[in-house]
Scaffold this active site. Structure first.
Site, PDB file in Angstrom:
ATOM      1  N   PHE A 142       0.865  -1.191   0.000  1.00  0.00           N
ATOM      2  CA  PHE A 142       0.000   0.000   0.000  1.00  0.00           C
ATOM      3  C   PHE A 142       0.891   1.228   0.000  1.00  0.00           C
ATOM      4  O   PHE A 142       1.655   1.452   0.938  1.00  0.00           O
ATOM      5  CB  PHE A 142      -0.959   0.044   1.192  1.00  0.00           C
ATOM      6  CG  PHE A 142      -1.895   1.220   1.074  1.00  0.00           C
ATOM      7  CD1 PHE A 142      -3.058   1.121   0.324  1.00  0.00           C
ATOM      8  CD2 PHE A 142      -1.582   2.450   1.643  1.00  0.00           C
ATOM      9  CE1 PHE A 142      -3.905   2.223   0.164  1.00  0.00           C
ATOM     10  CE2 PHE A 142      -2.430   3.549   1.492  1.00  0.00           C
ATOM     11  CZ  PHE A 142      -3.584   3.430   0.748  1.00  0.00           C
ATOM     12  N   ASP A 227       9.094   3.053   2.126  1.00  0.00           N
ATOM     13  CA  ASP A 227       7.887   3.808   2.457  1.00  0.00           C
ATOM     14  C   ASP A 227       7.650   3.675   3.961  1.00  0.00           C
ATOM     15  O   ASP A 227       7.175   2.648   4.441  1.00  0.00           O
ATOM     16  CB  ASP A 227       6.686   3.269   1.656  1.00  0.00           C
ATOM     17  CG  ASP A 227       5.417   4.060   1.926  1.00  0.00           C
ATOM     18  OD1 ASP A 227       5.368   4.781   2.951  1.00  0.00           O
ATOM     19  OD2 ASP A 227       4.468   3.949   1.135  1.00  0.00           O
ATOM     20  N   LYS A 256       1.847  10.879   7.532  1.00  0.00           N
ATOM     21  CA  LYS A 256       1.022  10.534   8.688  1.00  0.00           C
ATOM     22  C   LYS A 256       1.487  11.220   9.991  1.00  0.00           C
ATOM     23  O   LYS A 256       1.188  12.385  10.168  1.00  0.00           O
ATOM     24  CB  LYS A 256       0.920   9.023   8.822  1.00  0.00           C
ATOM     25  CG  LYS A 256       0.149   8.454   7.621  1.00  0.00           C
ATOM     26  CD  LYS A 256      -0.413   7.073   7.813  1.00  0.00           C
ATOM     27  CE  LYS A 256      -1.412   6.764   6.705  1.00  0.00           C
ATOM     28  NZ  LYS A 256      -1.047   5.643   5.846  1.00  0.00           N
TER      29      LYS A 256
HETATM   30  C1  PLP Z   1      -1.230   5.809   4.379  1.00  0.00           C
HETATM   31  C2  PLP Z   1      -0.099   5.365   3.553  1.00  0.00           C
HETATM   32  C3  PLP Z   1       0.231   6.019   2.345  1.00  0.00           C
HETATM   33  C4  PLP Z   1      -0.613   7.125   1.766  1.00  0.00           C
HETATM   34  O1  PLP Z   1      -0.704   8.234   2.584  1.00  0.00           O
HETATM   35  P1  PLP Z   1      -1.894   9.299   2.334  1.00  0.00           P
HETATM   36  O2  PLP Z   1      -1.562  10.419   3.261  1.00  0.00           O
HETATM   37  O3  PLP Z   1      -3.177   8.608   2.675  1.00  0.00           O
HETATM   38  O4  PLP Z   1      -1.831   9.686   0.893  1.00  0.00           O
HETATM   39  C5  PLP Z   1       1.347   5.575   1.664  1.00  0.00           C
HETATM   40  N1  PLP Z   1       2.099   4.558   2.115  1.00  0.00           N
HETATM   41  C6  PLP Z   1       1.805   3.902   3.262  1.00  0.00           C
HETATM   42  C7  PLP Z   1       2.692   2.793   3.721  1.00  0.00           C
HETATM   43  C8  PLP Z   1       0.689   4.255   4.001  1.00  0.00           C
HETATM   44  O5  PLP Z   1       0.373   3.575   5.109  1.00  0.00           O
END
Ligand code: PLP
Length: 409
Positions: A142, A227, A256
Protein backbone atom coordinates in the site's frame (compact mmCIF):
# COMPACT_ATOMS: atom_id res chain seq x y z
CA UNK A 1 -23.18 5.04 20.97
CA UNK A 2 -24.66 6.27 17.74
CA UNK A 3 -26.51 4.24 15.18
CA UNK A 4 -27.03 4.45 11.44
CA UNK A 5 -30.11 6.65 11.81
CA UNK A 6 -28.00 9.37 13.45
CA UNK A 7 -28.71 12.55 11.43
CA UNK A 8 -25.01 13.45 11.29
CA UNK A 9 -24.25 10.09 9.71
CA UNK A 10 -27.13 10.61 7.31
CA UNK A 11 -25.63 13.92 6.15
CA UNK A 12 -22.32 12.30 5.24
CA UNK A 13 -24.13 9.49 3.52
CA UNK A 14 -26.39 11.84 1.58
CA UNK A 15 -23.85 14.43 0.45
CA UNK A 16 -20.63 12.46 0.45
CA UNK A 17 -19.06 9.92 -1.88
CA UNK A 18 -19.35 6.36 -0.70
CA UNK A 19 -15.64 5.61 -0.89
CA UNK A 20 -15.47 4.68 2.82
CA UNK A 21 -17.54 2.49 5.11
CA UNK A 22 -17.00 4.19 8.49
CA UNK A 23 -17.81 2.66 11.84
CA UNK A 24 -21.20 4.00 13.02
CA UNK A 25 -19.88 6.51 15.53
CA UNK A 26 -19.72 10.32 15.30
CA UNK A 27 -16.62 11.69 17.01
CA UNK A 28 -16.63 15.19 18.38
CA UNK A 29 -13.62 15.49 20.67
CA UNK A 30 -10.21 13.94 21.22
CA UNK A 31 -7.53 14.09 23.87
CA UNK A 32 -4.48 11.84 24.07
CA UNK A 33 -5.52 8.25 23.47
CA UNK A 34 -9.22 9.03 23.97
CA UNK A 35 -11.98 10.30 21.70
CA UNK A 36 -15.60 11.11 22.54
CA UNK A 37 -18.75 10.68 20.45
CA UNK A 38 -21.72 13.01 20.04
CA UNK A 39 -23.48 11.38 22.99
CA UNK A 40 -20.51 11.95 25.28
CA UNK A 41 -19.28 8.33 25.29
CA UNK A 42 -15.53 7.89 25.62
CA UNK A 43 -13.48 5.51 23.45
CA UNK A 44 -9.91 4.27 23.54
CA UNK A 45 -8.44 4.98 20.12
CA UNK A 46 -6.60 1.82 19.11
CA UNK A 47 -6.20 2.93 15.51
CA UNK A 48 -4.91 6.51 15.70
CA UNK A 49 -5.94 7.42 12.17
CA UNK A 50 -3.67 4.83 10.54
CA UNK A 51 -0.76 6.17 12.67
CA UNK A 52 -1.37 9.83 11.83
CA UNK A 53 -2.19 10.41 15.49
CA UNK A 54 0.90 8.76 17.03
CA UNK A 55 1.33 11.82 19.26
CA UNK A 56 -2.21 11.42 20.59
CA UNK A 57 -5.22 13.61 19.86
CA UNK A 58 -4.81 17.37 20.20
CA UNK A 59 -1.37 17.21 21.83
CA UNK A 60 -1.27 20.45 23.88
CA UNK A 61 2.29 21.41 22.88
CA UNK A 62 1.52 20.90 19.21
CA UNK A 63 -1.83 22.70 19.41
CA UNK A 64 -0.02 25.67 20.93
CA UNK A 65 2.59 25.70 18.15
CA UNK A 66 -0.19 25.51 15.58
CA UNK A 67 -2.11 28.38 17.20
CA UNK A 68 0.94 30.60 17.53
CA UNK A 69 2.07 29.99 13.95
CA UNK A 70 -1.51 30.43 12.68
CA UNK A 71 -1.48 33.94 14.12
CA UNK A 72 1.85 34.82 12.48
CA UNK A 73 2.11 33.30 8.99
CA UNK A 74 0.50 30.22 7.45
CA UNK A 75 0.77 29.91 3.65
CA UNK A 76 3.01 31.75 1.22
CA UNK A 77 3.69 29.06 -1.44
CA UNK A 78 7.24 28.03 -2.27
CA UNK A 79 7.71 31.18 -4.33
CA UNK A 80 9.17 32.74 -1.20
CA UNK A 81 11.36 31.63 1.69
CA UNK A 82 9.96 31.41 5.22
CA UNK A 83 11.64 31.30 8.61
CA UNK A 84 9.99 27.90 9.29
CA UNK A 85 10.86 25.62 6.38
CA UNK A 86 14.68 25.63 6.48
CA UNK A 87 14.91 24.76 10.20
CA UNK A 88 12.30 22.00 9.78
CA UNK A 89 14.13 20.41 6.83
CA UNK A 90 17.44 20.58 8.71
CA UNK A 91 15.89 18.90 11.74
CA UNK A 92 14.26 16.17 9.64
CA UNK A 93 17.51 15.46 7.75
CA UNK A 94 19.68 15.37 10.87
CA UNK A 95 17.27 13.17 12.76
CA UNK A 96 16.83 10.62 9.97
CA UNK A 97 20.36 10.72 8.55
CA UNK A 98 19.49 11.91 5.05
CA UNK A 99 21.05 14.89 3.27
CA UNK A 100 18.02 16.47 1.60
CA UNK A 101 14.27 16.65 2.17
CA UNK A 102 11.39 17.73 -0.07
CA UNK A 103 8.11 18.63 1.66
CA UNK A 104 4.67 17.70 0.41
CA UNK A 105 1.33 17.27 2.19
CA UNK A 106 -0.11 13.78 1.89
CA UNK A 107 1.67 10.46 1.85
CA UNK A 108 0.66 9.71 -1.72
CA UNK A 109 2.26 12.97 -2.87
CA UNK A 110 5.52 12.06 -1.15
CA UNK A 111 5.48 8.65 -2.84
CA UNK A 112 4.82 10.31 -6.22
CA UNK A 113 7.73 12.64 -5.49
CA UNK A 114 9.95 9.64 -4.76
CA UNK A 115 8.93 7.94 -8.00
CA UNK A 116 9.54 11.11 -10.03
CA UNK A 117 12.95 11.56 -8.40
CA UNK A 118 13.85 7.93 -9.07
CA UNK A 119 12.85 8.15 -12.73
CA UNK A 120 14.73 11.37 -13.34
CA UNK A 121 17.76 10.00 -11.48
CA UNK A 122 17.61 6.92 -13.71
CA UNK A 123 17.72 9.08 -16.86
CA UNK A 124 20.18 11.75 -15.79
CA UNK A 125 22.54 9.82 -13.51
CA UNK A 126 22.21 6.09 -14.21
CA UNK A 127 21.83 6.53 -17.97
CA UNK A 128 18.59 4.64 -18.58
CA UNK A 129 17.26 5.30 -22.12
CA UNK A 130 14.44 7.87 -22.51
CA UNK A 131 11.09 6.72 -21.07
CA UNK A 132 12.36 3.21 -20.26
CA UNK A 133 12.76 3.53 -16.47
CA UNK A 134 11.19 0.79 -14.37
CA UNK A 135 9.90 0.86 -10.80
CA UNK A 136 9.54 -2.34 -8.77
CA UNK A 137 7.20 -2.67 -5.78
CA UNK A 138 5.85 -5.63 -3.79
CA UNK A 139 2.66 -7.57 -4.15
CA UNK A 140 0.17 -6.64 -1.43
CA UNK A 141 1.74 -3.19 -1.01
CA UNK A 142 0.00 0.00 0.00
CA UNK A 143 1.60 3.25 -1.14
CA UNK A 144 -1.42 5.49 -1.67
CA UNK A 145 -4.24 6.13 -4.09
CA UNK A 146 -3.05 8.15 -7.09
CA UNK A 147 -3.36 6.55 -10.50
CA UNK A 148 0.38 5.85 -10.77
CA UNK A 149 0.56 4.41 -7.28
CA UNK A 150 -2.47 2.17 -7.72
CA UNK A 151 -0.81 1.10 -10.96
CA UNK A 152 1.65 -0.61 -8.60
CA UNK A 153 -1.10 -2.14 -6.48
CA UNK A 154 -2.06 -5.79 -6.63
CA UNK A 155 -5.32 -5.25 -4.76
CA UNK A 156 -8.02 -5.80 -7.41
CA UNK A 157 -10.45 -3.29 -5.85
CA UNK A 158 -7.86 -0.51 -5.77
CA UNK A 159 -7.41 -0.79 -9.54
CA UNK A 160 -10.83 -1.86 -10.79
CA UNK A 161 -12.37 0.84 -12.95
CA UNK A 162 -9.42 3.21 -12.76
CA UNK A 163 -7.13 2.07 -15.58
CA UNK A 164 -5.17 2.51 -17.77
CA UNK A 165 -2.05 2.80 -15.64
CA UNK A 166 1.36 4.20 -16.60
CA UNK A 167 3.92 1.75 -17.96
CA UNK A 168 7.20 0.92 -16.25
CA UNK A 169 5.69 -0.51 -13.08
CA UNK A 170 6.04 -4.06 -11.82
CA UNK A 171 5.47 -6.07 -8.66
CA UNK A 172 7.27 -8.98 -7.02
CA UNK A 173 6.50 -11.17 -3.99
CA UNK A 174 7.24 -9.51 -0.63
CA UNK A 175 9.93 -10.85 1.62
CA UNK A 176 11.91 -12.67 -1.09
CA UNK A 177 15.18 -10.95 -2.01
CA UNK A 178 15.84 -13.44 -4.83
CA UNK A 179 12.68 -12.22 -6.57
CA UNK A 180 14.01 -8.68 -6.47
CA UNK A 181 17.25 -9.67 -8.11
CA UNK A 182 15.33 -11.58 -10.81
CA UNK A 183 13.09 -8.58 -11.54
CA UNK A 184 15.86 -6.00 -11.86
CA UNK A 185 16.91 -5.04 -15.40
CA UNK A 186 19.40 -2.47 -16.65
CA UNK A 187 16.48 -0.02 -16.77
CA UNK A 188 15.36 -0.41 -13.17
CA UNK A 189 15.29 2.93 -11.37
CA UNK A 190 14.01 1.98 -7.94
CA UNK A 191 12.60 -0.63 -5.62
CA UNK A 192 9.83 0.80 -3.44
CA UNK A 193 9.09 -1.21 -0.29
CA UNK A 194 7.37 -1.01 3.09
CA UNK A 195 9.64 -2.20 5.93
CA UNK A 196 6.52 -3.86 7.34
CA UNK A 197 3.28 -4.03 5.42
CA UNK A 198 0.60 -1.93 7.13
CA UNK A 199 -2.56 -1.85 5.02
CA UNK A 200 -1.52 -5.18 3.51
CA UNK A 201 -2.41 -6.82 6.84
CA UNK A 202 0.47 -6.05 9.27
CA UNK A 203 2.91 -8.40 7.58
CA UNK A 204 6.53 -8.63 8.68
CA UNK A 205 9.18 -9.71 6.20
CA UNK A 206 11.79 -12.30 7.26
CA UNK A 207 14.67 -10.91 9.36
CA UNK A 208 17.39 -9.47 7.18
CA UNK A 209 15.11 -8.88 4.19
CA UNK A 210 15.80 -5.16 3.83
CA UNK A 211 19.51 -5.66 4.32
CA UNK A 212 19.62 -8.20 1.50
CA UNK A 213 17.50 -5.95 -0.71
CA UNK A 214 19.89 -3.07 -0.03
CA UNK A 215 22.86 -5.18 -1.12
CA UNK A 216 21.06 -6.26 -4.30
CA UNK A 217 20.03 -2.68 -5.12
CA UNK A 218 23.56 -1.45 -4.56
CA UNK A 219 25.01 -4.15 -6.82
CA UNK A 220 22.67 -3.19 -9.67
CA UNK A 221 22.68 0.59 -9.10
CA UNK A 222 19.00 0.67 -8.18
CA UNK A 223 17.56 3.07 -5.59
CA UNK A 224 16.02 1.43 -2.54
CA UNK A 225 13.13 3.56 -1.30
CA UNK A 226 11.46 2.66 1.99
CA UNK A 227 7.89 3.81 2.46
CA UNK A 228 7.92 4.73 6.15
CA UNK A 229 4.65 6.69 6.00
CA UNK A 230 2.95 4.30 8.40
CA UNK A 231 5.92 2.55 10.03
CA UNK A 232 8.10 5.62 10.59
CA UNK A 233 8.44 8.07 13.48
CA UNK A 234 8.45 5.60 16.33
CA UNK A 235 5.50 3.42 15.39
CA UNK A 236 7.48 0.15 15.36
CA UNK A 237 9.70 1.01 18.33
CA UNK A 238 12.50 2.62 16.32
CA UNK A 239 12.54 6.10 14.81
CA UNK A 240 12.37 4.42 11.39
CA UNK A 241 11.39 0.81 10.85
CA UNK A 242 14.38 0.08 8.59
CA UNK A 243 16.58 0.69 11.65
CA UNK A 244 15.56 -2.73 12.97
CA UNK A 245 18.07 -3.98 10.39
CA UNK A 246 21.67 -3.03 9.80
CA UNK A 247 21.03 -1.13 6.56
CA UNK A 248 20.08 2.27 5.19
CA UNK A 249 17.89 2.86 2.14
CA UNK A 250 18.73 5.47 -0.51
CA UNK A 251 15.52 7.33 0.26
CA UNK A 252 12.48 7.26 2.49
CA UNK A 253 9.04 8.81 2.50
CA UNK A 254 7.40 10.03 5.69
CA UNK A 255 3.87 11.27 6.29
CA UNK A 256 1.02 10.53 8.69
CA UNK A 257 2.55 11.07 12.18
CA UNK A 258 4.84 13.79 10.80
CA UNK A 259 1.92 16.21 11.05
CA UNK A 260 1.59 15.57 14.79
CA UNK A 261 -2.05 14.56 14.31
CA UNK A 262 -2.95 18.14 13.39
CA UNK A 263 -2.12 18.81 9.77
CA UNK A 264 -1.03 16.85 6.68
CA UNK A 265 2.75 16.96 6.22
CA UNK A 266 4.89 14.55 4.22
CA UNK A 267 8.53 14.38 3.20
CA UNK A 268 10.69 12.69 0.63
CA UNK A 269 14.19 12.31 2.08
CA UNK A 270 17.26 11.22 0.16
CA UNK A 271 20.89 11.98 -0.75
CA UNK A 272 22.13 15.18 -2.31
CA UNK A 273 22.87 13.25 -5.51
CA UNK A 274 19.29 12.08 -5.95
CA UNK A 275 17.59 15.28 -4.79
CA UNK A 276 19.74 17.35 -7.13
CA UNK A 277 17.90 15.89 -10.14
CA UNK A 278 15.13 18.39 -9.38
CA UNK A 279 15.55 21.86 -10.86
CA UNK A 280 13.19 24.85 -10.46
CA UNK A 281 9.88 24.08 -12.13
CA UNK A 282 10.35 20.28 -12.22
CA UNK A 283 8.02 19.51 -9.35
CA UNK A 284 6.04 21.31 -6.70
CA UNK A 285 3.05 21.72 -4.44
CA UNK A 286 1.21 24.90 -3.48
CA UNK A 287 0.84 23.85 0.14
CA UNK A 288 3.95 21.68 0.50
CA UNK A 289 6.35 23.09 3.07
CA UNK A 290 4.03 25.88 4.21
CA UNK A 291 5.13 27.55 7.45
CA UNK A 292 2.11 26.35 9.41
CA UNK A 293 2.81 22.72 8.51
CA UNK A 294 6.59 23.12 8.92
CA UNK A 295 6.22 24.56 12.41
CA UNK A 296 3.88 21.78 13.55
CA UNK A 297 5.96 18.99 11.97
CA UNK A 298 9.13 20.38 13.48
CA UNK A 299 7.50 20.42 16.92
CA UNK A 300 6.10 16.93 16.29
CA UNK A 301 9.67 15.64 15.81
CA UNK A 302 10.73 17.35 19.04
CA UNK A 303 7.83 15.85 20.99
CA UNK A 304 8.67 12.40 19.66
CA UNK A 305 12.16 12.66 21.17
CA UNK A 306 11.41 14.70 24.30
CA UNK A 307 8.51 12.52 25.41
CA UNK A 308 10.44 9.34 24.57
CA UNK A 309 7.57 8.15 22.38
CA UNK A 310 9.86 5.84 20.40
CA UNK A 311 11.06 4.03 23.54
CA UNK A 312 7.48 3.88 24.80
CA UNK A 313 6.31 2.34 21.52
CA UNK A 314 9.00 -0.33 21.89
CA UNK A 315 8.19 -1.28 25.47
CA UNK A 316 4.41 -0.87 25.31
CA UNK A 317 4.43 -2.68 21.96
CA UNK A 318 6.17 -5.68 23.52
CA UNK A 319 3.68 -5.66 26.37
CA UNK A 320 0.69 -5.35 24.02
CA UNK A 321 1.91 -8.12 21.72
CA UNK A 322 2.57 -10.44 24.67
CA UNK A 323 -0.86 -9.71 26.16
CA UNK A 324 -2.60 -10.40 22.86
CA UNK A 325 -0.64 -13.62 22.39
CA UNK A 326 -1.91 -14.67 25.82
CA UNK A 327 -5.50 -14.65 24.59
CA UNK A 328 -6.18 -18.27 23.83
CA UNK A 329 -9.19 -18.23 21.54
CA UNK A 330 -10.00 -20.66 18.76
CA UNK A 331 -11.06 -17.62 16.72
CA UNK A 332 -7.50 -16.23 16.50
CA UNK A 333 -5.29 -17.37 13.68
CA UNK A 334 -2.23 -15.26 14.43
CA UNK A 335 -1.05 -12.24 16.44
CA UNK A 336 1.90 -10.38 14.93
CA UNK A 337 3.50 -6.97 14.85
CA UNK A 338 6.36 -4.73 15.82
CA UNK A 339 6.21 -1.95 18.37
CA UNK A 340 2.72 -0.50 18.44
CA UNK A 341 1.74 -1.74 14.99
CA UNK A 342 -0.01 -5.00 15.74
CA UNK A 343 -2.34 -7.21 13.75
CA UNK A 344 -4.71 -9.81 15.12
CA UNK A 345 -5.73 -12.16 12.35
CA UNK A 346 -8.91 -14.18 12.87
CA UNK A 347 -9.67 -17.47 11.20
CA UNK A 348 -11.37 -17.67 7.83
CA UNK A 349 -15.13 -17.31 8.23
CA UNK A 350 -14.91 -14.61 10.89
CA UNK A 351 -15.20 -10.96 9.95
CA UNK A 352 -12.66 -8.56 11.43
CA UNK A 353 -15.12 -5.74 10.78
CA UNK A 354 -17.81 -7.43 12.88
CA UNK A 355 -15.33 -7.78 15.71
CA UNK A 356 -14.41 -4.09 15.40
CA UNK A 357 -18.12 -3.24 15.63
CA UNK A 358 -18.37 -5.31 18.84
CA UNK A 359 -15.28 -3.60 20.26
CA UNK A 360 -16.92 -0.26 19.59
CA UNK A 361 -19.68 -1.21 22.04
CA UNK A 362 -16.92 -1.89 24.58
CA UNK A 363 -15.48 1.59 24.00
CA UNK A 364 -12.58 0.52 21.82
CA UNK A 365 -11.99 2.07 18.40
CA UNK A 366 -10.20 -0.07 15.91
CA UNK A 367 -10.46 -0.88 12.24
CA UNK A 368 -10.01 -3.97 10.18
CA UNK A 369 -7.42 -4.08 7.45
CA UNK A 370 -8.40 -6.72 4.96
CA UNK A 371 -11.23 -9.04 5.85
CA UNK A 372 -9.62 -10.99 8.64
CA UNK A 373 -7.06 -8.70 10.28
CA UNK A 374 -7.69 -6.19 13.06
CA UNK A 375 -5.11 -3.48 13.47
CA UNK A 376 -4.09 -2.27 16.92
CA UNK A 377 -2.01 0.90 16.60
CA UNK A 378 -2.79 3.28 19.48
CA UNK A 379 -1.10 6.64 20.07
CA UNK A 380 2.45 6.00 21.26
CA UNK A 381 1.89 7.27 24.81
CA UNK A 382 -0.66 4.54 25.53
CA UNK A 383 -0.28 3.09 29.03
CA UNK A 384 -0.26 -0.49 30.33
CA UNK A 385 -3.65 0.06 31.93
CA UNK A 386 -5.14 1.25 28.64
CA UNK A 387 -3.63 -1.72 26.82
CA UNK A 388 -5.13 -4.03 29.46
CA UNK A 389 -8.53 -2.42 28.87
CA UNK A 390 -8.32 -3.10 25.14
CA UNK A 391 -7.03 -6.65 25.60
CA UNK A 392 -9.76 -7.46 28.12
CA UNK A 393 -12.42 -6.07 25.82
CA UNK A 394 -11.12 -8.20 22.97
CA UNK A 395 -11.03 -11.25 25.24
CA UNK A 396 -14.64 -10.62 26.22
CA UNK A 397 -15.73 -10.20 22.60
CA UNK A 398 -14.04 -13.47 21.63
CA UNK A 399 -15.64 -15.27 24.59
CA UNK A 400 -19.09 -13.99 23.59
CA UNK A 401 -18.45 -15.12 20.02
CA UNK A 402 -17.22 -18.55 21.04
CA UNK A 403 -20.56 -19.14 22.73
CA UNK A 404 -22.42 -18.59 19.48
CA UNK A 405 -20.01 -19.09 16.60
CA UNK A 406 -22.63 -20.23 14.11
CA UNK A 407 -24.42 -16.89 14.15
CA UNK A 408 -21.24 -15.11 13.17
CA UNK A 409 -20.22 -17.09 10.17
C1 PLP B 1 -1.23 5.81 4.38
C2 PLP B 1 -0.10 5.37 3.55
C3 PLP B 1 0.23 6.02 2.34
C4 PLP B 1 -0.61 7.13 1.77
O1 PLP B 1 -0.70 8.23 2.58
P1 PLP B 1 -1.89 9.30 2.33
O2 PLP B 1 -1.56 10.42 3.26
O3 PLP B 1 -3.18 8.61 2.68
O4 PLP B 1 -1.83 9.69 0.89
C5 PLP B 1 1.35 5.57 1.66
N1 PLP B 1 2.10 4.56 2.12
C6 PLP B 1 1.80 3.90 3.26
C7 PLP B 1 2.69 2.79 3.72
C8 PLP B 1 0.69 4.26 4.00
O5 PLP B 1 0.37 3.58 5.11
Amino acid sequence: MTNTTNPTIELENQYGAKNYAPMPVVLTKGQGVYVWDDAGNRYLDMMSAYSAVSHGHCHPTLVKVLQQQAERLTIVSRSFYTDQLGPFLKKACELTGFERALPMNTGAEAVETALKAARKWAYTVKGVPHDQAEIIACKGNFHGRTITIIGLSTEPQYQAGFGPFPPGLKTIPYGEPAELEKAITKNTAAFLVEPLKGEGGIILPPDGYLKECAAICKKHNVLLICDEIQTGLGRTGKLLAFQHEDMKPDAIVLGKALGGGLIPVSLFLTSKEVMDVFTPGDHGSTFGGNPLAASVASAALDVLIEEKLIEKAASMGDYFLKSLKNIHSPIIKEVRGKGLLIGVEVKEGYSARDICLKLLVHGILCKETHRTVMRFAPPLMVTKEQIDTAVNALKQVFEEMEKQPAALK
